[in-house]
Design an enzyme around this catalytic site. Sequence first.
Site, PDB file in Angstrom:
ATOM      1  CB  SER A  30      18.122   5.087  -7.804  1.00 37.43           C
ATOM      2  OG  SER A  30      17.293   4.276  -7.038  1.00 37.43           O
ATOM      3  CE  LYS A  57      15.634  -4.525  -3.589  1.00 42.63           C
ATOM      4  NZ  LYS A  57      14.780  -3.836  -2.636  1.00 42.63           N
ATOM      5  CG  ASP A  80      15.638  -1.500   0.690  1.00 39.10           C
ATOM      6  OD1 ASP A  80      15.701  -0.349   0.243  1.00 39.10           O
ATOM      7  OD2 ASP A  80      15.515  -2.510  -0.042  1.00 39.10           O
ATOM      8  CB  ALA A 107       4.805 -12.214   4.072  1.00 38.57           C
ATOM      9  N   GLY A 108       6.492 -10.240   1.439  1.00 39.85           N
ATOM     10  CA  GLY A 108       7.417 -10.421   0.313  1.00 39.85           C
ATOM     11  C   GLY A 108       8.797  -9.887   0.639  1.00 39.85           C
ATOM     12  N   GLY A 109       9.538  -9.547  -0.415  1.00 39.96           N
ATOM     13  CA  GLY A 109      10.918  -9.086  -0.250  1.00 39.96           C
ATOM     14  C   GLY A 109      11.008  -7.818   0.586  1.00 39.96           C
ATOM     15  CG  ASN A 123       1.330 -12.215   2.866  1.00 44.36           C
ATOM     16  OD1 ASN A 123       1.333 -11.130   2.286  1.00 44.36           O
ATOM     17  ND2 ASN A 123       1.757 -13.331   2.284  1.00 44.36           N
ATOM     18  CE1 TYR A 159       9.596   4.314  -5.550  1.00 47.38           C
ATOM     19  CE2 TYR A 159       9.246   6.424  -6.641  1.00 47.38           C
ATOM     20  CZ  TYR A 159       9.763   5.147  -6.639  1.00 47.38           C
ATOM     21  OH  TYR A 159      10.462   4.706  -7.727  1.00 47.38           O
ATOM     22  N   GLY A 176       6.134   6.541   1.144  1.00 50.29           N
ATOM     23  CA  GLY A 176       7.280   5.763   0.666  1.00 50.29           C
ATOM     24  C   GLY A 176       8.455   6.600   0.190  1.00 50.29           C
TER      25      GLY A 176
HETATM   26  P1  ATR Z   1       8.252  -7.032  -2.888  1.00 53.21           P
HETATM   27  O1  ATR Z   1       9.666  -7.401  -3.118  1.00 53.21           O
HETATM   28  O2  ATR Z   1       7.867  -5.673  -3.451  1.00 53.21           O
HETATM   29  O3  ATR Z   1       7.843  -7.167  -1.484  1.00 53.21           O
HETATM   30  P2  ATR Z   1       7.060  -9.579  -3.520  1.00 53.21           P
HETATM   31  O4  ATR Z   1       8.201 -10.227  -2.860  1.00 53.21           O
HETATM   32  O5  ATR Z   1       6.557 -10.097  -4.804  1.00 53.21           O
HETATM   33  O6  ATR Z   1       7.359  -8.031  -3.769  1.00 53.21           O
HETATM   34  O7  ATR Z   1       5.851  -9.538  -2.467  1.00 53.21           O
HETATM   35  C1  ATR Z   1       4.616  -9.028  -2.797  1.00 53.21           C
HETATM   36  C2  ATR Z   1       3.738  -8.956  -1.531  1.00 53.21           C
HETATM   37  O8  ATR Z   1       2.508  -8.316  -1.892  1.00 53.21           O
HETATM   38  C3  ATR Z   1       3.383 -10.313  -0.976  1.00 53.21           C
HETATM   39  O9  ATR Z   1       3.174 -10.201   0.406  1.00 53.21           O
HETATM   40  C4  ATR Z   1       2.045 -10.604  -1.695  1.00 53.21           C
HETATM   41  O10 ATR Z   1       1.207 -11.511  -1.014  1.00 53.21           O
HETATM   42  P3  ATR Z   1       1.305 -13.107  -1.271  1.00 53.21           P
HETATM   43  O11 ATR Z   1       2.455 -13.583  -0.431  1.00 53.21           O
HETATM   44  O12 ATR Z   1       0.000 -13.641  -0.872  1.00 53.21           O
HETATM   45  O13 ATR Z   1       1.584 -13.282  -2.752  1.00 53.21           O
HETATM   46  C5  ATR Z   1       1.425  -9.226  -1.649  1.00 53.21           C
HETATM   47  N1  ATR Z   1       0.399  -9.043  -2.671  1.00 53.21           N
HETATM   48  C6  ATR Z   1       0.581  -8.987  -4.006  1.00 53.21           C
HETATM   49  N2  ATR Z   1      -0.594  -8.809  -4.633  1.00 53.21           N
HETATM   50  C7  ATR Z   1      -1.555  -8.743  -3.674  1.00 53.21           C
HETATM   51  C8  ATR Z   1      -2.960  -8.547  -3.667  1.00 53.21           C
HETATM   52  N3  ATR Z   1      -3.635  -8.372  -4.811  1.00 53.21           N
HETATM   53  N4  ATR Z   1      -3.595  -8.516  -2.478  1.00 53.21           N
HETATM   54  C9  ATR Z   1      -2.925  -8.671  -1.329  1.00 53.21           C
HETATM   55  N5  ATR Z   1      -1.594  -8.864  -1.249  1.00 53.21           N
HETATM   56  C10 ATR Z   1      -0.899  -8.899  -2.407  1.00 53.21           C
END
Ligand code: ATR
Length: 494
Positions: A249, A296, A332, A357-359, A379, A445, A466
């Site tokens: 940034s 966040k 975002d 399904a994360g942030g 996910n 990205y 990205g």
């Molecule tokens: P962000 O804010 O970047 O989204 P996050 O909230 O930690 O980061 O979310 C990470 C995402 O990547 C989640 O969907 C995670 O899956 P889980 O809910 O099962 O933890 C996914 N993820 C992380 N490592 C992974 C892996 N090795 N294979 C598949 N999905 C993965």
Amino acid sequence: MLCLTLTGSTLEENRALVERNRKWISIAELRLDFLTPDEQKIASSFPSTIDIPVILTMRRKEDGGQCILGEKQRLQLLYEASKGDFAYVDIEEDVKKSDLKFKDVFFEQKVDLESSLKNRGIKIIRSYHDFECVPADLFGRIQKLAGKGDIPKVAVTPKSMMDVITIFRVQQELSAIKEKIVLGMGPFGVCTRILYKKCGSLLSFCSDGQGAPGHLTAQTMSELYRADRLDSRTHIYGVIGNPVAHTASPKIHNPGFDAIRYNAVYVPFLVDSVRAFFKLAEMIQIHGFSVTVPHKRSVQPYLGRITREVKQIGSCNTVVRIQNMWKGINTDYYGFLAPINDKIANGEIRSALVIGAGGASRAVVWALHNHGVKVTILNRTAEHAKTLADETMSSYDSLDNAHLYTGSAELIVQTTNVGMGNLEGQDPCPSLEFCGNETVYELIYKPPLTPFLSKAEKAGCTIIGGAQMLMEQGKLQFEAFTGYHYPYWVQVDL
Ligand code: ATR
């Protein structure tokens, strides 16, 4: 002033360093302790061969230097070199007065280094280093060092945002000491090096490559942060995160401010406590900031107002000061939509598959849902996807079933961190095939082409990397910070 630390082993090498960095610096520090023994003997000639003032320093190993000689020998070498035309000589705070008396073979008399320097108009820097912490009596120490009329230098190591606040308080507490050098070492200290003037410091040290921990290059300090041109009217912006060093940034906002001639700077702040950061933000009047992982969500209790998107997503990536209140927004959300808005508007995208399904996924799924796109979330952990799917009336499934979804959606978005950092080179769902008519959107990205995106490109899909989303959300932040559109003529190299 930006001061280049010269760590070459020969004077010639150091002259080349000065030449290479000349346009960004106005002073240099010759580190006698990095020179070979032969070069140390002729170091007094160095200042007269370059066109900027030079600080002479012979740093001991325990103070972060290279010198392992006995104290007597070290100071003797410092004394011999100091016969040159230096502007400043650095002497550590604990060096005794009696150790600074030398028998000069040439003049055949005893010479007191301090008086000799003062008589020749060379200023003494009294330095104190702490590689462990910020000492509780920091202000007292600076006062004591300044007591003899020398320039105090304190290089300490903040280990938290509270420590950083202490360093910024130096100027409030000790504004009467006009000439002082104050800096925070290590990753927490980076903001004190960029905003050195706010800490009341006469100068900030930088290096040609990477020097001491947290050292920035002269080019980065001067061209990216314009650290030497900031003044009391400069508006401060930044990004908070942990870690934060990798964030791109500053490369978006600083050139943008420069292009519209806005007296502002955008600084990375490593933040362990959001509460402490808000304290600092009030203290040094920060006007707005970006928020990245893991803050966040945790900034939200400190916000006076939030937008509908922040409320829905539960995530805030931008905070601006509006009429003495902090307002949280989420760029975002719109940044993600920008590259696909037209396709959604003209009906080319009506359904989407979102991996993760994360942030990051939350912003994507809510943005798509709110714009009428039917979403299926895939996910690794199906229960994580269920919560988001329930909130947004989406479908969900386990990533193990990805192969069943080939050809099921017009848009496929990859939101996990698989493909970057220590997961670089990996594909989060190798079993998912592309037909070639989908739009495939990757949020990572770095690298610009992940295996997931590369697979999509080979299949003939329209691909979006990205960097586009990063830039779009950055432009929206810039608008929120400044009230101006991001200058279209700025070329950002992420
Ligand atoms: P962000 O804010 O970047 O989204 P996050 O909230 O930690 O980061 O979310 C990470 C995402 O990547 C989640 O969907 C995670 O899956 P889980 O809910 O099962 O933890 C996914 N993820 C992380 N490592 C992974 C892996 N090795 N294979 C598949 N999905 C993965």
